[in-house]
Design an enzyme around this catalytic site. Sequence first.
Site, short mmCIF file in Angstrom:
data_model
loop_
_atom_site.label_atom_id
_atom_site.label_comp_id
_atom_site.label_asym_id
_atom_site.label_seq_id
_atom_site.Cartn_x
_atom_site.Cartn_y
_atom_site.Cartn_z
N LYS A 43 59.36 62.33 75.15
CA LYS A 43 58.49 61.22 75.54
C LYS A 43 58.84 60.66 76.91
O LYS A 43 57.93 60.26 77.67
CB LYS A 43 58.53 60.13 74.48
CG LYS A 43 59.84 59.37 74.37
CD LYS A 43 59.74 58.28 73.31
CE LYS A 43 61.08 57.56 73.14
NZ LYS A 43 61.48 56.82 74.33
N THR A 44 60.12 60.61 77.26
CA THR A 44 60.50 60.08 78.57
C THR A 44 59.94 60.95 79.69
O THR A 44 59.46 60.45 80.71
CB THR A 44 62.03 59.98 78.69
OG1 THR A 44 62.54 59.19 77.62
CG2 THR A 44 62.44 59.35 80.01
N ASP A 227 57.21 51.68 76.57
CA ASP A 227 58.01 52.63 75.79
C ASP A 227 58.53 51.93 74.53
O ASP A 227 58.67 50.71 74.49
CB ASP A 227 59.18 53.12 76.65
CG ASP A 227 59.86 54.34 76.05
OD1 ASP A 227 59.30 54.94 75.11
OD2 ASP A 227 60.96 54.68 76.52
N GLU A 228 58.84 52.72 73.49
CA GLU A 228 59.40 52.20 72.23
C GLU A 228 58.55 51.05 71.68
O GLU A 228 59.07 50.00 71.28
CB GLU A 228 60.85 51.73 72.44
CG GLU A 228 61.79 52.79 73.00
CD GLU A 228 62.16 53.88 72.00
OE1 GLU A 228 61.60 53.89 70.89
OE2 GLU A 228 63.00 54.71 72.35
N GLN A 258 60.57 55.61 63.53
CA GLN A 258 61.85 55.19 64.10
C GLN A 258 61.91 53.69 64.34
O GLN A 258 62.70 53.23 65.16
CB GLN A 258 62.12 55.95 65.40
CG GLN A 258 62.24 57.46 65.22
CD GLN A 258 62.65 58.16 66.50
OE1 GLN A 258 63.80 58.08 66.93
NE2 GLN A 258 61.70 58.86 67.11
N ARG A 619 69.22 62.86 64.84
CA ARG A 619 70.15 62.87 65.99
C ARG A 619 70.84 64.22 66.11
O ARG A 619 71.42 64.53 67.15
CB ARG A 619 71.24 61.80 65.83
CG ARG A 619 70.78 60.35 65.75
CD ARG A 619 69.84 59.94 66.83
NE ARG A 619 68.46 60.04 66.38
CZ ARG A 619 67.40 60.03 67.17
NH1 ARG A 619 67.56 59.96 68.48
NH2 ARG A 619 66.18 60.12 66.69
#
Length: 741
Positions: A43-44, A227-228, A258, A619
């Site tokens: 996504k970044t 973002d987020e 998340q 993770r």
Amino acid sequence: MLSGESLQANVEGLLAGLNPPQQEAVTHGEGPLLIFAGAGSGKTRVLTVRIAYLIATHKVWPDRLLAVTFTNKAAREMRARVETLVGEGARKMWVGTFHATAVRILRREAERLGIASSFVIFDEDDTRAAIRRVMDELRLDPKRFPPAGLSHAISQAKNELKTPAQYPNRSYHDEIVRRVYESYQDLLRRSGGLDFDDLIMKLVELLQTDEEALAKWRDRFRHVLVDEYQDTNRAQYVLVNLLAEEHRNVVVVGDDDQSIYRFRGADVRNILDFRKDYPDAQVVRLEQNYRSSQAILDAAYSVISRNPERAEKRLWTSRAGGEKVCATQAYNEVEEAEFVADEVERLRKVDGRKHADFAILYRTNAQSRSFEDVLARRRIPYRLVGGVRFWERREVKDLVAYLRFVSNPRDALSFSRIVSVPPRKIGNVTVEAVSSYARDSESDILTLLANPASVPGLPRASVAPLQGFRAQLEALRSVLGVLRPSELVDHVIEVMNLELYYKDGTPQGEARLENLNELRGLAEDFDDRDPTQGLEDFLAEVALVSDVDAYDEEGEGVTLITLHMVKGLEFPVVFMVGMEEGLLPHQRALDESAESIKVDLAANEMAEERRLCYVGMTRAKDRLYLSCAFRRHLYGRSQPAFPSRFLTEIPQSLLTAPRGNAPVAPPRQGYKERFQERQVQAAPAPPLVQRFATGDRVSHPSFGTGTVVKSTLTRTDEELVVKFDKAGLKILSGMLAPLTK
């Protein structure tokens, strides 16, 4: 800034390296866009390439873009990436956290709000000090109304954009919060300051009440990227919509699976309801994962897919197969830590792993202690992220200092630590006077406190508080040699009112109490000795452990970190430990009250706990271990532990057991229910019946046949040592293990 041709070439080259959904998100034109970006889906990269795409293709000036992230680190990384694509022009972009962005705007618009542009920003310590001052003015008892709890309540109110006048009045406690909130805001105003939460609240106030300012900043930010987005609270949600409502060029990126910061005010509905706010929004799902193996992704999906009200997405990767997820059940937390250490050493030899390749993830900070002890003893370097080491935590050091001073009244260092825990109106001048006189006269401090007025330089106002403190200390001294170490820990907590002191209504307060309970559990290991010897041995053990260095000279070590802190990180090998009911999911999510409001609360808590489990699992890049224990020191005592529902929901076809270990199995039919019934019975539970004896031949579905070497009855279980014909020696719980004679 790069020339138009160079910039266009850069962007075209980057687009060629994106998968189709990523390209769709980057090349989206005008209007709202919702990007559901699964864990490890890049996504970044999509956000940074989209910014470059807007500058190159849509001729958007960099200073007309607002990109909001949740950490300064993420903001710096995004700015650096964009700068490599578009050149120095990226420095004009507005890239930062919500709070940093708010500060920049408020500095420019302070006069409109009637505040000075040089306003001071109150940090958490400043806020606590200000609230304590307000409480003194209002003559409120800090023991009855802990300042930390009031601070937390005020912060939550500001996150929901509630002023003191709008604060609900459902109880006397609510009225106290409202009064403190009102006086606190007045103190901030008189001090020319804003606290952390005021930054967003004041900016929203500006945009809602000043049409000229609203028009100015809407025109300034023609494109807003967040973002987020699943982590936004009410105030941040309103701010984004105020800025984007007119031009509607808003891109939000996030993953409802998340969303794990509900305790901070984050509302997962903000991302799930985005299309209600913007019905014409384009939706793109990024489901190709570039981090984990397919085996790990499948196991994680089997957990998260059971959550209600989620946006369906299933991650996949070109890395087909991979090592199965390894699930294991240890006897207790020490054996669990030993297993992890064994695997770290084995994989370093077999796979050539570095220590930094490993991460140990747990639900609560108190769980780190057993891993710290084992890793330090075996000289395995480690790094503790998101907090200090267990033995260096404030509440742990406070309680240990009490034990040390009670056993040695000459310990001036411990005295200076405990004298204001809890606060007793004994200041630094008094502490220094007592310590100096004790040193000069070679007397122990307790003897001096029998007549504190004789201490030179002692303020008269300190005499009475010191006498009261001495009486408490003598109450502890009177039971030395009588109470066992764990009982003495309980006695210190009771006599000194430490539970009330730390139980301040915040998540941090709960964590401190959990750490005290963990310390009590460790002290139980010394209860089988003479009380005096047991205390001496316990304090010696503490001193040795606290002096152990992680041998982490170059910052290379196994990472110990909570599940809440690990989001955004990744590791080749991940150990998720303590996967038991009451830990993950946490006890708060297990509330089965008949009251509908509590049922709804528990359902929300359980959904978030499931998301927390999913975050931890995703993770892992190459190997994922999930572990639980038969027994665990939890909430101050050793008790049977039950495998987490999240662990038992994963299909057995996706799991494997480590060499020589049994797969995770639920307890024998009906045992969990019988144990819980005993816990709530008013009358003492009937004594346990010993089912096995030395020499009994037994059968286990995974270990095969074996012989009972030893059987020991405890208060709640039958502990067995069994030598299996093929699997070797095992320690098992007679109540939990599926053994038959």
